[in-house]
Design a protein around this motif. Structure first.
Motif, PDB file in Angstrom:
ATOM      1  N   UNK A   1       0.825  -1.219   0.000  1.00 37.95           N
ATOM      2  CA  UNK A   1       0.000   0.000   0.000  1.00 37.95           C
ATOM      3  C   UNK A   1       0.857   1.266   0.000  1.00 37.95           C
ATOM      4  N   UNK A   2       2.088   1.124  -0.435  1.00 39.21           N
ATOM      5  CA  UNK A   2       3.023   2.247  -0.476  1.00 39.21           C
ATOM      6  C   UNK A   2       2.836   3.028  -1.791  1.00 39.21           C
ATOM      7  N   UNK A   3       3.730   3.983  -2.034  1.00 44.43           N
ATOM      8  CA  UNK A   3       3.668   4.736  -3.286  1.00 44.43           C
ATOM      9  C   UNK A   3       4.012   3.823  -4.474  1.00 44.43           C
ATOM     10  N   UNK A   4       4.080   4.399  -5.651  1.00 47.40           N
ATOM     11  CA  UNK A   4       4.197   3.584  -6.864  1.00 47.40           C
ATOM     12  C   UNK A   4       5.455   2.707  -6.853  1.00 47.40           C
ATOM     13  N   UNK A   5       6.570   3.241  -6.354  1.00 49.34           N
ATOM     14  CA  UNK A   5       7.802   2.449  -6.340  1.00 49.34           C
ATOM     15  C   UNK A   5       7.710   1.313  -5.316  1.00 49.34           C
ATOM     16  N   UNK A   6       7.143   1.611  -4.155  1.00 48.99           N
ATOM     17  CA  UNK A   6       6.996   0.584  -3.131  1.00 48.99           C
ATOM     18  C   UNK A   6       6.056  -0.521  -3.583  1.00 48.99           C
ATOM     19  N   UNK A   7       4.965  -0.116  -4.199  1.00 50.99           N
ATOM     20  CA  UNK A   7       4.007  -1.098  -4.702  1.00 50.99           C
ATOM     21  C   UNK A   7       4.656  -1.980  -5.770  1.00 50.99           C
ATOM     22  N   UNK A   8       5.457  -1.344  -6.621  1.00 53.83           N
ATOM     23  CA  UNK A   8       6.158  -2.121  -7.662  1.00 53.83           C
ATOM     24  C   UNK A   8       7.113  -3.123  -7.016  1.00 53.83           C
ATOM     25  N   UNK A   9       7.777  -2.699  -5.932  1.00 55.06           N
ATOM     26  CA  UNK A   9       8.701  -3.605  -5.236  1.00 55.06           C
ATOM     27  C   UNK A   9       7.938  -4.784  -4.648  1.00 55.06           C
ATOM     28  N   UNK A  10       6.784  -4.494  -4.017  1.00 55.68           N
ATOM     29  CA  UNK A  10       5.984  -5.565  -3.430  1.00 55.68           C
ATOM     30  C   UNK A  10       5.540  -6.547  -4.514  1.00 55.68           C
ATOM     31  N   UNK A  11       5.097  -6.016  -5.650  1.00 57.82           N
ATOM     32  CA  UNK A  11       4.647  -6.891  -6.738  1.00 57.82           C
ATOM     33  C   UNK A  11       5.790  -7.738  -7.280  1.00 57.82           C
ATOM     34  N   UNK A  12       6.955  -7.120  -7.386  1.00 55.65           N
ATOM     35  CA  UNK A  12       8.118  -7.843  -7.910  1.00 55.65           C
ATOM     36  C   UNK A  12       8.441  -9.060  -7.035  1.00 55.65           C
ATOM     37  N   UNK A  13       8.325  -8.868  -5.712  1.00 52.00           N
ATOM     38  CA  UNK A  13       8.680  -9.958  -4.795  1.00 52.00           C
ATOM     39  C   UNK A  13       7.540 -10.952  -4.599  1.00 52.00           C
ATOM     40  N   UNK A  14       6.311 -10.483  -4.709  1.00 54.29           N
ATOM     41  CA  UNK A  14       5.193 -11.384  -4.424  1.00 54.29           C
ATOM     42  C   UNK A  14       4.755 -12.182  -5.644  1.00 54.29           C
ATOM     43  N   UNK A  15       4.712 -11.521  -6.819  1.00 53.98           N
ATOM     44  CA  UNK A  15       4.414 -12.337  -7.996  1.00 53.98           C
ATOM     45  C   UNK A  15       5.199 -11.970  -9.237  1.00 53.98           C
ATOM     46  N   UNK A  16       6.270 -11.224  -9.076  1.00 50.84           N
ATOM     47  CA  UNK A  16       7.147 -10.923 -10.205  1.00 50.84           C
ATOM     48  C   UNK A  16       8.287 -11.926 -10.290  1.00 50.84           C
ATOM     49  N   UNK A  17       9.350 -11.522 -10.976  1.00 51.78           N
ATOM     50  CA  UNK A  17      10.449 -12.462 -11.220  1.00 51.78           C
ATOM     51  C   UNK A  17      11.207 -12.817  -9.944  1.00 51.78           C
ATOM     52  N   UNK A  18      11.045 -12.046  -8.868  1.00 51.31           N
ATOM     53  CA  UNK A  18      11.774 -12.353  -7.634  1.00 51.31           C
ATOM     54  C   UNK A  18      10.969 -13.246  -6.683  1.00 51.31           C
ATOM     55  N   UNK A  19       9.830 -13.745  -7.131  1.00 50.03           N
ATOM     56  CA  UNK A  19       8.981 -14.506  -6.214  1.00 50.03           C
ATOM     57  C   UNK A  19       9.642 -15.820  -5.793  1.00 50.03           C
TER      58      UNK A  19
END
Lengths: 201, 387
Positions: free
Chosen positions: B261-279
């Motif tokens: 629920x952070x700003x755009x960069x934080x949200x992108x980081x969360x997505x990257x770790x939760x279901x992006x290439x870093x999952x």
């Protein structure tokens, strides 16, 4: 009125930038910047769908912030501020820990692969001290880059900032940058996060 | 948001603080964790943990002796590292770290000496051969074994240990601040970062302590066996580890909810770790292998009573915490500041070689320390043949 202290600043009027990269090249030559790294560069995007499509450019350099995160990060005081506001690096004392590079919100810093220290734009301080303009400013074909003392109300930078809607990059970082843009599109001013992984592999 | 935007030209900004820094954080965490465990008996007075005090302090010192080498190895100008001691910047976390990284191992070393002095003095008088000479030297001539002298040792050890606990917390807390202070990096800039680093330090410190205790008790202690008392203590430490895992995981969940629920960069980081290439590295290795499986092992009645399973869980926590350090240090810098793709990272082969050499050095130091120092008391036979 008492005379305010000199404060160097740059205004980049993007309406005049044609994206020729002459600034990029002149900076490389002036400052002997090795291959692969840049003190200044021109970012370029395309916005819209044909036939409604336009290119936007954003020359990038160190913002010489009033509240510079790199200055706070440097553990050996190799990064310092001159009296007139420029942020410089003492190459003889930089240990190359790269913490400043992590701290800079603008990607302005890099490691010089030859000298093995951190490096970035100096506003061509060696030229400015001699009464010359930064190399990128003298070479700018469209006259988009303007440099001067923002505390002198007669200077062109002060007039441009006073008389135009200006933007700075990432104001929310509270860095208080001294590179001002006229006519910057918000889609080019920061990073784009909508499709981060398209470039992978 | 305008979606039809294409990046045509930009400069690539590769990740700068890489694998050496990640592994440095791993070592510091192990050291801080071991020290806190060592202090449970000596400082907090929990009797059952007294037998691991010496092992804990040896690990704390040995790990923190090697950890800063990673930092120096990562410098572009390593020969200038000593200027960190006098060209200080009160705004820079690294300036504080320089002194913490110096004071903490020194304090641990002196604290350790007071824990060992009794054995050094006894050994210097009772043993023969190589160990006699070594212990005589290490006792620095302080041979007094009277009750008063030993009580004084315990008192000083308690004082230094009491000093050492906040130092250990600060040493690892500061590493969290190194990242948390950086407003530019969305993944790092959270007040939770020092706490997350502290708890993962406790998890990995406990994990390594269990493994080192198992190995050294079995092969290097005078008894050459894991006695029933030792086994029950190991199982007990594993239960501590389970609770550290619970707290660590809780902090991680809070962090990622906030990030989402952070700003755009934080949200992108969360997505990257939760279901992006870093999952895979995050959910698979860091959370799954490093927290979830060890938690289950230390929870289930059958597995939590088995040394084999506990050892396996400990190995997993170490892997998980290494992954955590890499995810946060490198992953945090991969979120772009001015680009539209992830910042690339390639590990420098020189750095990988350095990590290998430092790891070998670390294992050698630990082996020699557990082999020759009276961690588990003095050898039973007075006559030692080995040299």
């Amino acid at each position: 009125m008492t005379e305010k202290k000199r404060r160097w600043a740059m205004v980049i009027d993007l309406r005049k930038c044609v994206g020729c990269n002459a600034c990029t090249v002149s900076c490389k030559i002036e400052n002997n910047v090795p291959e692969g790294v840049y003190r200044t560069w021109v970012k370029e995007i395309e916005k819209g769908d044909y036939p409604q499509v336009t290119r936007f450019r954003l020359p990038r350099l160190c913002n010489h912030c009033d509240n510079a995160p790199c200055l706070a990060a440097c553990p050996v005081q190799a990064t310092y501020r001159t009296e007139d506001g420029a942020i410089l690096i003492d190459y003889d004392h930089c240990i190359g820990c790269k913490y400043c590079m992590a701290a800079c919100p603008y990607d302005a810093r890099f490691i010089n692969p030859v000298r093995k220290t951190a490096e970035k734009c100096t506003f061509c301080y060696h030229r400015v001290e001699e009464g010359l303009l930064p190399a990128c400013v003298t070479t700018c074909v469209g006259g988009a880059r303007v440099f001067g003392n923002i505390n002198d109300p007669e200077s062109l930078v002060a007039k441009l900032v006073a008389n135009n809607p200006v933007q700075v990059l990432k104001p929310e970082m509270n860095t208080q940058p001294y590179v001002f843009y006229i006519g910057a599109d918000q889609n080019i001013m920061g990073a784009r996060y909508d499709n981060l992984e398209k470039g992978e592999q | 948001m305008v979606s039809n935007v294409t990046y045509l030209a930009n400069v690539v900004h590769p990740v700068q603080l890489g694998i050496l820094i990640s592994i440095y954080f791993f070592y510091t965490g192990l050291s801080a964790g071991s020290f806190v465990l060592s202090s449970l008996g000596t400082v907090f007075g929990i009797q059952k943990y007294k037998p691991i005090a010496k092992a804990g302090v040896i690990m704390a010192v040995a790990l923190l002796a090697i950890a800063p080498l990673h930092l120096i190895g990562d410098l572009e100008q390593p020969q200038r590292f000593y200027t960190l001691f006098f060209r200080l910047n009160p705004h820079s976390a690294i300036s504080y770290g320089t002194f913490l990284l110096t004071l903490y191992p020194l304090n641990s070393l002196i604290y350790g000496w007071f824990l060992f002095r009794r054995d050094f003095a006894t050994g210097a008088q009772e043993l023969t051969g190589f160990r006699r000479v070594l212990y005589k030297f290490l006792s620095f001539g302080k041979m007094d074994l009277s009750k008063a002298a030993l009580a004084k040792d315990a008192k000083i050890a308690k004082f230094l240990g009491t000093l050492g606990v906040p130092l250990a917390l600060m040493v690892h807390g500061y590493t969290g601040f190194i990242l948390a202070d950086i407003q530019a990096r969305a993944l790092w800039h959270t007040g939770l970062m020092p706490l997350i680093f502290l708890m993962s330090a406790m998890v990995s410190g406990t994990g390594l302590l269990i493994l080192v205790l198992m190995f050294s008790q079995r092969f290097l202690s005078p008894e050459r066996t894991i006695t029933p008392e030792r086994k029950s203590l190991l199982l007990d430490i594993a239960q501590l580890m389970m609770w550290f895992i619970v707290v660590d995981a809780t902090l991680m969940v809070i962090d990622f909810i906030m990030l989402y629920f952070d700003n755009v960069a934080g949200h992108a980081a969360a997505k990257l770790f939760l279901y992006g290439s870093h999952r895979t590295m995050f959910l698979g290795v860091e959370v799954g292998l490093g927290l979830l499986i060890p938690f289950i092992i230390t929870l289930l009645p059958k597995t939590r009573k088995s040394l084999g399973w506990i050892g396996f869980a400990s190995v997993l926590t170490l892997i998980g915490v290494i992954a955590m350090r890499i995810n946060f240090v490198i992953g945090g810098q991969q979120i772009p500041l001015s680009a539209d793709t992830l910042n690339p990272y390639t590990a420098d082969p020189k750095h990988l070689i350095m990590i290998g050499i430092f790891a070998l050095l670390e294992i050698t130091i630990l082996y020699l320390a557990f082999r020759f120092l009276p961690v588990y008391g003095l050898p039973k036979e007075k006559v030692q043949t080995e040299l």
